[in-house]
Design a protein around this motif. Structure first.
Motif, mmCIF file in Angstrom:
data_model
loop_
_atom_site.group_PDB
_atom_site.id
_atom_site.type_symbol
_atom_site.label_atom_id
_atom_site.label_comp_id
_atom_site.label_asym_id
_atom_site.label_seq_id
_atom_site.Cartn_x
_atom_site.Cartn_y
_atom_site.Cartn_z
ATOM 1 N N LEU A 440 -41.986 -80.332 26.119
ATOM 2 C CA LEU A 440 -42.299 -81.640 25.536
ATOM 3 C C LEU A 440 -41.826 -82.787 26.418
ATOM 4 O O LEU A 440 -41.757 -83.938 25.971
ATOM 5 C CB LEU A 440 -41.657 -81.751 24.144
ATOM 6 N N ASN A 441 -41.469 -82.463 27.680
ATOM 7 C CA ASN A 441 -41.034 -83.463 28.659
ATOM 8 C C ASN A 441 -39.750 -84.187 28.235
ATOM 9 O O ASN A 441 -39.523 -85.330 28.622
ATOM 10 C CB ASN A 441 -42.145 -84.493 28.909
ATOM 11 N N ARG A 442 -38.915 -83.506 27.478
ATOM 12 C CA ARG A 442 -37.610 -84.060 27.094
ATOM 13 C C ARG A 442 -36.561 -83.353 27.953
ATOM 14 O O ARG A 442 -35.835 -82.466 27.512
ATOM 15 C CB ARG A 442 -37.361 -83.855 25.616
ATOM 16 N N PHE A 443 -36.480 -83.793 29.188
ATOM 17 C CA PHE A 443 -35.697 -83.066 30.190
ATOM 18 C C PHE A 443 -34.190 -83.227 29.970
ATOM 19 O O PHE A 443 -33.422 -82.319 30.265
ATOM 20 C CB PHE A 443 -36.098 -83.532 31.587
ATOM 21 N N GLN A 444 -33.766 -84.364 29.481
ATOM 22 C CA GLN A 444 -32.335 -84.524 29.213
ATOM 23 C C GLN A 444 -31.876 -83.572 28.109
ATOM 24 O O GLN A 444 -30.813 -82.947 28.209
ATOM 25 C CB GLN A 444 -32.029 -85.970 28.817
ATOM 26 N N VAL A 445 -32.687 -83.443 27.062
ATOM 27 C CA VAL A 445 -32.356 -82.513 25.989
ATOM 28 C C VAL A 445 -32.366 -81.079 26.509
ATOM 29 O O VAL A 445 -31.491 -80.267 26.163
ATOM 30 C CB VAL A 445 -33.339 -82.684 24.817
ATOM 31 N N ALA A 446 -33.346 -80.735 27.351
ATOM 32 C CA ALA A 446 -33.398 -79.391 27.912
ATOM 33 C C ALA A 446 -32.160 -79.087 28.750
ATOM 34 O O ALA A 446 -31.586 -77.996 28.667
ATOM 35 C CB ALA A 446 -34.666 -79.239 28.755
ATOM 36 N N GLN A 447 -31.739 -80.062 29.568
ATOM 37 C CA GLN A 447 -30.547 -79.851 30.382
ATOM 38 C C GLN A 447 -29.309 -79.703 29.511
ATOM 39 O O GLN A 447 -28.395 -78.927 29.836
ATOM 40 C CB GLN A 447 -30.376 -81.035 31.355
ATOM 41 N N THR A 448 -29.267 -80.407 28.383
ATOM 42 C CA THR A 448 -28.127 -80.289 27.477
ATOM 43 C C THR A 448 -28.038 -78.887 26.905
ATOM 44 O O THR A 448 -26.955 -78.295 26.831
ATOM 45 C CB THR A 448 -28.251 -81.319 26.340
ATOM 46 N N TRP A 449 -29.177 -78.311 26.490
ATOM 47 C CA TRP A 449 -29.157 -76.940 25.984
ATOM 48 C C TRP A 449 -28.719 -75.952 27.068
ATOM 49 O O TRP A 449 -27.995 -74.988 26.785
ATOM 50 C CB TRP A 449 -30.543 -76.563 25.465
ATOM 51 N N THR A 450 -29.150 -76.196 28.294
ATOM 52 C CA THR A 450 -28.738 -75.314 29.389
ATOM 53 C C THR A 450 -27.237 -75.374 29.611
ATOM 54 O O THR A 450 -26.573 -74.347 29.808
ATOM 55 C CB THR A 450 -29.484 -75.702 30.674
ATOM 56 N N MET A 451 -26.670 -76.572 29.560
ATOM 57 C CA MET A 451 -25.217 -76.711 29.729
ATOM 58 C C MET A 451 -24.459 -76.051 28.577
ATOM 59 O O MET A 451 -23.401 -75.445 28.792
ATOM 60 C CB MET A 451 -24.854 -78.191 29.826
ATOM 61 N N LEU A 452 -24.986 -76.143 27.379
ATOM 62 C CA LEU A 452 -24.333 -75.485 26.251
ATOM 63 C C LEU A 452 -24.342 -73.971 26.422
ATOM 64 O O LEU A 452 -23.382 -73.281 26.051
ATOM 65 C CB LEU A 452 -25.037 -75.869 24.949
ATOM 66 N N ARG A 453 -25.438 -73.456 27.018
ATOM 67 C CA ARG A 453 -25.491 -72.016 27.284
ATOM 68 C C ARG A 453 -24.428 -71.608 28.289
ATOM 69 O O ARG A 453 -23.781 -70.571 28.145
ATOM 70 C CB ARG A 453 -26.875 -71.658 27.808
ATOM 71 N N ILE A 454 -24.237 -72.423 29.307
ATOM 72 C CA ILE A 454 -23.241 -72.107 30.334
ATOM 73 C C ILE A 454 -21.838 -72.169 29.758
ATOM 74 O O ILE A 454 -20.982 -71.328 30.049
ATOM 75 C CB ILE A 454 -23.387 -73.081 31.524
ATOM 76 N N ILE A 455 -21.584 -73.157 28.900
ATOM 77 C CA ILE A 455 -20.236 -73.358 28.368
ATOM 78 C C ILE A 455 -19.870 -72.283 27.368
ATOM 79 O O ILE A 455 -18.778 -71.706 27.421
ATOM 80 C CB ILE A 455 -20.134 -74.758 27.719
ATOM 81 N N TYR A 456 -20.778 -71.975 26.432
ATOM 82 C CA TYR A 456 -20.442 -71.101 25.321
ATOM 83 C C TYR A 456 -21.014 -69.699 25.456
ATOM 84 O O TYR A 456 -20.719 -68.846 24.616
ATOM 85 C CB TYR A 456 -20.953 -71.709 24.007
ATOM 86 N N GLY A 457 -21.848 -69.441 26.510
ATOM 87 C CA GLY A 457 -22.368 -68.103 26.687
ATOM 88 C C GLY A 457 -21.280 -67.152 27.134
ATOM 89 O O GLY A 457 -20.316 -67.516 27.807
#
Length: 782
Positions: A440-457
């Motif tokens: 949906l071209n919401r790249f900031q939100v996508a990057q936030t989910w990626t960072m959450l995966r790195i932090i809590y994965g």
């Protein structure tokens, strides 16, 4: 009160004269009521039960009904009512479940007359019949309503609403046999006192408890209700089905409603909490009060018009221990202070702006270079013409609407429908939601989910590439620092030149040194090769960690220094070597240093061996990032993206909930659910309610849920206890095949009403087409 006006009203042979006045009470009041001639008022509460006479300019205490050295709970009143036909008769609802009548004509100090102890819980409301002297109605927290004949010792009728607690009961003024009852589950029931077995009509009036109701004194069919949903609704009961004709939106839960005498469309209200003011509304203008009284300093608990033919005098009691008489002439008129400007966003981002007509006209015709002319090229412009027949004062305003189009909110709907919030591992949830946001071209939100995966994965699910990009090559020494009790300053900021060597060794699958052995594997996330773990240390060990070996870039193998001792055995990939080494370490023939080196047991001294196991932690703990994630959620919420804040709360769950207070979480979830329901995303809204981390939101799905069961034989409501109908003494749900009581899943034919156990009916319908009960109906199972 010197500024207040004095009002005189002629009512037949009586004349009401007075002004706005008040008196201090001994304790907070729960309810008030006036006598028939409007000369006296009774005030009741947990610790007060007094009668005051209303003089021209003050209240005068006339009688204290709390007598005795140790007043019982019978004096603790939740409600009080004064009979409008007998001036000596009072009734109170006690907090211990007792209904008490009081005879003011008794010569003794104790005016208590009769006690009715049939209710098992607190009685919320009592009401006298408007024309029958001896008929008294009560509603209790136990869910029952009882009708008492004061000439008898027990109740003559019991009404069960098959629901939760009864909050209010009111006899109809125009219909002799009818009374209305409101319930905790949001329902309103109409009963005929001649038929206590079943209500005449029931409908859901509010979303939540209905605290009060009042019949219109002039229009026979109008019933006003107020509830916790902050609404006052007017229902037309003259039709076959209750019809909502007016709805007033207030700012707090509505505790009392009272129609204003001689004014058909005016109704007074007070709130149960937060708001201390008393409002008089014209139901035809539901968004702004007609008049307000702002005298009380705490919650108003009771309001009543002094006389049923006088619209100018209003009495009120409050938790601030004051009793007021309000004169309508002294009320404040909010319309005089109404703001003619307004701004509002629509569901799809449309913007509506209202302003004074004079501002629009002057701005469009002004030639002042310093003022920006009013731009009317893009918006749709409306200007309402004044209507001289309208009963309200008109404010001349112009309305402009800026349209944006429905596609602007497409991202919200698609995101809500495609987000995954539960049912998978955390890493998969984050990856999926990041993919949805990226599409949906919401790249900031996508990057936030990626960072959450790195932090809590979990470490096993995070690929090395993500770690390198998120943590960086220079931060791999941080886990080392966390394992030290005392960390020398500046260690975490020193660069590591040998980091690439460890990566090249891990990337070579043919290299035997990359095997999964505790003795020869370079610990993940460490820049120190495993060979250093078998090295005797001399000198300052702090300096050892600060050294940067200067080796040629092309050299791939590390050469041991001259001081290193020779290895006592060959390092192999044979897993059995671990057992061999453990046995050797436990052997009494092995020296202390050798056993310490082989078993890799942590010691308290500051050495490389003592931190060998801690090197396996290649990341900072997720709790370290909790403040950053908390600030991130607040950022999204402040930017208006409450969808992201609520979704992250659900996905992370207990990992982040403790960092955010309960009220903030409730606000975010409530806002997100409201948006979902506006877009008619009912399934997503229900999912968010079910999976939310806030207890106040989780209970929304359980609120106002009532199951009504009727007997299949006599069609009467079933008692909640047992499987046998109390009226026809037959089992309500009998299986037509096996003739046993169905206590589980029940299936029935909508044509004839017969049914039974699901499996029995399925087996019967496979071979037969007629009803198994023998009624002759051709049933179908689908």
């Amino acid at each position: 009160m010197e500024k207040m006006a004095r009002v005189t009203t002629a009512l037949g042979g009586n004349t009401l004269t007075g002004r706005t006045m008040f008196c201090h009470l001994d304790a907070p009041a729960n309810a008030i009521s006036v006598c028939r001639d409007a000369a006296q008022v009774v005030v009741a509460g947990r610790n007060i039960f007094k009668i005051y006479s209303m003089e021209e300019d003050h209240f005068a205490e006339k009688l204290n009904l709390r007598v005795g050295r140790k007043p019982s709970l019978n004096f603790s009143c939740a409600d009080v009512v004064w009979h409008q036909m007998d001036e000596n008769l009072l009734a109170t609802a006690a907090t211990n479940g007792v209904v008490v009548t009081w005879n003011l004509g008794k010569p003794s100090r104790n005016k208590q007359d009769q006690l009715f102890t049939e209710h098992k819980r607190t009685v919320n409301k009592v009401c006298f019949h408007p024309t029958e002297v001896y008929m008294l109605l009560s509603g209790s927290q136990d869910g029952y309503m009882k009708c008492f004949d004061l000439r008898k010792k027990d109740s003559v009728s019991t009404f069960s609403g098959q629901s939760e607690s009864v909050r209010d009961v009111q006899f109809s003024i125009r219909d002799y046999f009818t009374f209305a009852a409101t319930f905790e589950n949001g329902n309103v029931q109409l009963w005929d006192i001649r038929r206590p077995d079943r209500y005449e009509r029931m409908f859901t009036a509010h979303n939540g408890p209905v605290f009060c109701c009042d019949w219109h004194p002039e229009d026979r069919g109008w019933l006003a209700t107020g509830g916790r949903d902050k609404m006052v609704k007017v229902w037309d009961m003259s039709t076959n089905r209750a019809k909502e004709i007016y709805c007033v939106q207030t700012i707090a839960s509505v505790a009392r409603v009272k129609w204003r005498p001689e004014r058909k469309y005016h109704i007074g209200t007070c709130s149960m909490m937060v708001d201390h003011n008393i409002y008089v509304w014209d139901v035809r203008r539901p968004f702004i009060p007609f008049a307000t009284f702002e005298d009380h300093k705490d919650v108003t608990t009771g309001i009543i018009w002094r006389h049923h033919h006088d619209p100018d005098f209003l009495l009120s009691g409050s938790k601030d221990s004051t009793l007021y008489q309000h004169i309508f002439r002294d009320a404040k008129r909010p319309i005089d202070r109404a703001n003619p400007e307004g701004l509002c966003y629509g569901l799809y981002g449309d913007l509506a702006f209202a302003a004074k007509e004079s501002l629009i006209t002057s701005s469009s015709s002004s030639h002042d270079s310093n003022r920006k002319p009013y731009d009317r090229r893009h918006p749709i412009f409306f200007l309402r013409k004044p209507d001289p027949t309208e009963p309200f004062e008109n404010i001349s305003s112009g309305l402009s609407v800026f349209e944006t189009g429905e596609d602007d909110m497409r991202w919200f709907v698609e995101t809500a429908e495609k987000y995954a919030l539960a049912g998978r591992p955390l890493a998969e949830l984050c990856d999926h939601n990041a993919k949805v946001a990226r599409e949906l071209n919401r790249f900031q939100v996508a990057q936030t989910w990626t960072m959450l995966r790195i932090i809590y994965g979990t470490p096993g699910t995070v690929p090395p590439a993500n770690l390198n990009h998120s943590i960086g090559k220079g931060s791999s020494s941080m886990p080392l620092l966390n394992s030290f009790k005392e960390v020398p300053p500046g260690m975490g900021n020193e660069p590591r030149s040998e980091h690439n060597k460890g990566e090249s060794r891990a990337d070579n699958p043919k290299d035997p040194s990359s095997a999964n052995n505790d003795e020869n594997e370079e610990t993940e996330g460490s820049d120190v090769p495993a060979d250093y773990l078998f090295w005797d240390v001399e000198g300052d060990e702090d300096d050892l960690y600060m050294m940067e070996p200067e080796l040629p870039a092309e050299e791939q193998e590390l050469v041991l220094p001259q001081e290193g001792f020779n290895l006592r055995h060959d390092i192999t990939e044979d897993p059995s070597a671990l057992d061999h080494l453990q046995e050797k370490a436990d052997s009494p023939h092995v020296s202390g240093n050798e056993a310490e080196t082989v078993s890799l047991t942590p010691v308290e001294s500051f050495s490389l061996i003592s931190i060998s196991h801690s090197l396996y932690e290649n990341r900072l703990p997720s709790e370290f990032f909790s403040p950053v994630v908390r600030d991130m959620l607040r950022f999204y919420a402040e930017q208006g993206d409450v969808q992201m804040a609520a979704s992250v709360l659900i996905v992370l769950g207990d990992r982040i909930c403790k960092e955010i207070d309960e009220l903030t979480q409730e606000h975010w979830f409530t806002s997100y659910i409201d948006l979902l329901q506006r877009f008619k995303l009912w399934n997503v809204s229900n999912q968010v309610i079910k999976q939310s981390t806030c207890s106040a939101i989780n209970c929304l799905n359980q609120a106002s849920t009532t199951l009504h069961v009727n007997c299949s034989n006599c069609k009467r409501p079933m008692n909640n206890k047992g499987w046998i109908c109390n009226r026809c003494r037959r089992c309500a749900s009998m299986c037509a095949v096996c003739h046993h009581v169905v206590k589980g899943l029940f299936v029935w034919c909508q044509g004839c009403g017969h049914g039974g156990h699901l499996q029995h009916i399925m087996n019967w319908m496979q071979a037969n087409s007629q009803c198994p009960a023998g009624c002759g109906h051709l049933c179908e199972y689908s």
